[in-house]
Design a protein around this motif. Structure first.
Motif, PDB file in Angstrom:
ATOM      1  N   ILE A  77       0.865  -1.174   0.000  1.00 45.42           N
ATOM      2  CA  ILE A  77       0.000   0.000   0.000  1.00 45.42           C
ATOM      3  C   ILE A  77       0.903   1.226   0.000  1.00 45.42           C
ATOM      4  O   ILE A  77       1.750   1.384   0.885  1.00 45.42           O
ATOM      5  CB  ILE A  77      -0.925   0.024   1.235  1.00 45.42           C
ATOM      6  N   ALA A  81      -2.514   6.561   0.219  1.00 38.25           N
ATOM      7  CA  ALA A  81      -3.680   5.709  -0.018  1.00 38.25           C
ATOM      8  C   ALA A  81      -4.605   5.794   1.194  1.00 38.25           C
ATOM      9  O   ALA A  81      -4.153   6.030   2.320  1.00 38.25           O
ATOM     10  CB  ALA A  81      -3.254   4.268  -0.255  1.00 38.25           C
ATOM     11  N   VAL A  83      -7.418   3.495   3.120  1.00 39.81           N
ATOM     12  CA  VAL A  83      -7.926   2.128   3.213  1.00 39.81           C
ATOM     13  C   VAL A  83      -8.789   2.036   4.466  1.00 39.81           C
ATOM     14  O   VAL A  83      -8.292   2.248   5.584  1.00 39.81           O
ATOM     15  CB  VAL A  83      -6.772   1.106   3.284  1.00 39.81           C
ATOM     16  N   CYS A  93      -0.435  -8.022  -4.782  1.00 39.20           N
ATOM     17  CA  CYS A  93      -1.412  -6.969  -5.062  1.00 39.20           C
ATOM     18  C   CYS A  93      -0.829  -5.602  -4.708  1.00 39.20           C
ATOM     19  O   CYS A  93       0.014  -5.495  -3.816  1.00 39.20           O
ATOM     20  CB  CYS A  93      -2.699  -7.186  -4.265  1.00 39.20           C
ATOM     21  N   LEU A  95      -1.846  -1.369  -4.025  1.00 41.91           N
ATOM     22  CA  LEU A  95      -2.638  -0.144  -3.958  1.00 41.91           C
ATOM     23  C   LEU A  95      -1.626   0.987  -4.041  1.00 41.91           C
ATOM     24  O   LEU A  95      -0.942   1.300  -3.059  1.00 41.91           O
ATOM     25  CB  LEU A  95      -3.452  -0.070  -2.664  1.00 41.91           C
ATOM     26  N   THR A  99      -4.400   5.966  -3.918  1.00 45.12           N
ATOM     27  CA  THR A  99      -5.581   5.131  -4.178  1.00 45.12           C
ATOM     28  C   THR A  99      -6.503   5.155  -2.965  1.00 45.12           C
ATOM     29  O   THR A  99      -6.111   5.513  -1.851  1.00 45.12           O
ATOM     30  CB  THR A  99      -5.195   3.679  -4.483  1.00 45.12           C
ATOM     31  N   ALA A 101      -9.504   2.581  -1.130  1.00 43.42           N
ATOM     32  CA  ALA A 101     -10.235   1.314  -1.064  1.00 43.42           C
ATOM     33  C   ALA A 101     -11.115   1.376   0.171  1.00 43.42           C
ATOM     34  O   ALA A 101     -10.616   1.325   1.307  1.00 43.42           O
ATOM     35  CB  ALA A 101      -9.284   0.123  -0.994  1.00 43.42           C
ATOM     36  N   VAL A 113      -3.368  -1.898  -8.899  1.00 46.18           N
ATOM     37  CA  VAL A 113      -4.287  -0.758  -8.894  1.00 46.18           C
ATOM     38  C   VAL A 113      -3.470   0.521  -9.007  1.00 46.18           C
ATOM     39  O   VAL A 113      -2.641   0.826  -8.152  1.00 46.18           O
ATOM     40  CB  VAL A 113      -5.150  -0.744  -7.619  1.00 46.18           C
TER      41      VAL A 113
END
Length: 554
Positions: A77, A81, A83, A93, A95, A99, A101, A113
């Motif tokens: 992350i 970001a 979250v 994965c 982020l 970003t 989420a 992402v």
């Protein structure tokens, strides 16, 4: 932590977190693990669940306020970001910085992402009688499959599923589900092509093998030749299925459907009003049934009369009209009489013929008014209580044909009842299992095998069940893709499709109106199951229409 020297601003690793575990020193690595431990303590203190896999990175400059945070190995992350709520990330994965989420967001493995993208797995109520800020939040959640690349500045709204292997272009607003392998872009996002088609990379245009391009070309070719296809089967003021065959009621209706689909009007050379008068005059005023040309008085034991409830009724609808009389043979049948007829049908030995009967009767009830009646309630009551919960069918397989009779009978039963009235089938997951098992039977399907009926009777249940369940949808789409590859190479110029799809001297291998009408509809269902139906520029509106004719039974 890879910050600048004064520790007041995020540093390189916060903005490029993929570099952290290969470039950070021991002190920075220890600091990152300590940061993860503190985050875990905070989340657990609030009653949430948390787990961090190996070589995970969470920037201290990210706003992580989640109730649940699950991060698989090598996920990260980035800085800034946001979250919150329930976020689950598989392995590998990302982020990226800036970003968001929020709500319930579930990612598979290998989901990337881009920066400034928002995954909004929640929504506000906005009823008109209350200010928005006073209305409750709702959350259906967002589900993202494996191997997905979502570009920068994308918005994914609540309730959306993005299938495996998708690519979503920068700036897209994803408001509807994307099937696996989609390359999508735009606002709202539209599937542009299948990622496996062609060699083009995102932003370089479509490859020559792109499925959407091939579908567009096919549909353009069919439109350009539609008048010739219809004229080839015209004899005087009526139509035959193929040259040399006898005129039939169905051939007239197939001509109307083909013209409506490809030419957006009646067949060339005839006025809609003339066809309406001719079709309405065929109906028996006593029973409301339509006999075959030169045939005996129609009854509910007459297969042609039963199908004419569908074909004539929908042809009249496409021409802006309807039946002159109610189908009294059905509408005046007492509920107990309808149940007795359903009980007497040969479901175990001839499920297709049984489904054919239900399709005609259910369509007659659909044409009637009001939408709810003792007959409608008796029909759906019987079907709901007789569907087999093990395999979802109203029949049983046998050694001679395997699942062919039950699956084909299922399509006919459901087309006229659940699909036409806008109701979900009783056991969609078990239905998908059975239909997929049948779809692999080499007696009925192969590179040069699969009639219009057999392929339709598989793709329609798969397409319909995918509206309510994602069960094995990838396998169904793989099968649809193989069938579509076959269909797109079998159009015969100026002639259309044969029922068997292959060419030859037999009647079922001779191109005609029935084969053309059915395969045009099947092509749309196959393409739409792959998320590419829009590329055809047409949508079936008659017997094989995808939308329900009613919104439900009241």
């Amino acid at each position: 932590m890879g910050r600048t020297d004064d520790e007041t601003r995020p540093g390189r690793y916060d903005h490029c977190p993929w570099e952290f575990w290969s470039g950070a020193d021991e002190e920075q690595r220890a600091g990152q693990l300590a940061h993860q431990e503190r985050l875990g303590e905070l989340i657990r203190a609030g009653g949430g669940a948390v787990s961090f896999g190996e070589r995970v990175f969470v920037s201290p400059w990210a706003g992580v306020h989640a109730g649940t945070l699950l991060m698989g190995d090598r996920s990260y992350i980035g800085a800034h970001a946001v979250v919150t709520d329930e976020v689950s990330m598989g392995r590998d994965c990302t982020l990226n910085p800036f970003t968001t989420a929020r709500g319930k967001v579930t990612m598979g493995d290998g989901v990337r992402v881009g920066a400034h993208t928002s995954l909004l797995g929640f929504n506000h109520g906005f009823a008109p009688d209350e200010p928005v800020h006073r209305q409750p939040l709702t959350s259906k959640g967002i589900v993202i499959g494996d191997d997905v690349w979502i570009g920068s500045h994308v918005v994914v709204v609540d309730g959306v599923s993005i299938g495996d292997h998708c690519v979503v272009g920068a700036g897209a607003v994803v408001t509807k589900d994307l099937p696996a392998w989609s390359v999508a872009a735009g606002s709202p996002a539209r599937r542009l092509r299948d990622r496996r088609d062609g060699a083009a990379s995102p932003g370089t245009g479509k490859g020559s093998g792109d499925l959407d391009t091939r579908l567009e070309r096919f549909a353009r070719r069919a439109r350009e030749q539609a008048a010739d296809v219809l004229d080839r089967c015209r004899t005087g003021d009526t139509w035959t299925d193929r040259p040399g065959a006898a005129p039939t009621v169905r051939a007239v209706c197939d001509a109307v459907e083909i013209a409506a689909l490809l030419l957006d009007g009646p067949p060339p050379g005839v006025r809609a009003g003339e066809l309406v008068e001719r079709l309405r005059a065929l109906q028996d005023p006593v029973t409301g049934l339509v006999p075959e040309y030169g045939g005996p008085a129609p009854s509910l034991d007459d297969d042609s009369a039963l199908y004419h409830i569908l074909s004539v009724g929908y042809a009249l609808g496409l021409l802006g009209s309807g039946f002159a009389h109610p189908v009294r043979a059905v509408t005046e049948l007492p509920a107990e009489g309808l149940v007795a007829r359903l009980d007497a049908l040969p479901w175990r030995t001839a499920a297709w013929r049984s489904g054919h009967w239900v399709d005609g009767v259910a369509t007659a009830l659909h044409h009637a008014s009001p939408s709810s009646s003792p007959g409608v309630e008796a029909l759906f009551g019987w079907l709901l209580t007789r569907a087999d919960p093990v395999h979802g069918m109203w029949g049983a397989p046998d050694a001679a044909e395997g699942w062919r009779q039950p699956v084909n009978g299922f399509y006919r039963t459901v087309r006229g009842s659940f699909a036409q009235f806008g109701l979900g089938v009783p056991y969609p997951e078990r239905t998908v299992d059975t239909v997929l098992a049948h779809s692999l039977d080499p007696r009925w399907f192969g590179p040069d095998r699969g009639t219009a009926c057999d392929v339709l009777d598989v793709i329609h249940p798969l397409w319909l069940c995918a509206r309510t369940t994602g069960h094995r949808v990838g396998e169904g789409r793989d099968w649809a893709r193989r069938q579509l590859e076959r269909v797109l190479t079998r159009w015969q110029d100026g002639r259309g499709f044969s029922f068997a799809l292959e060419a030859g001297g037999r009647p079922d291998r001779t191109a005609g109106l029935q084969g053309t009408e059915m395969w045009l509809a099947v092509t749309w269902l196959l393409a739409d199951h792959l998320g590419a139906g829009e590329a055809l520029g047409y949508r079936p509106r008659g017997v094989h229409r995808p939308e329900p004719a009613r919104t439900g039974v009241r």
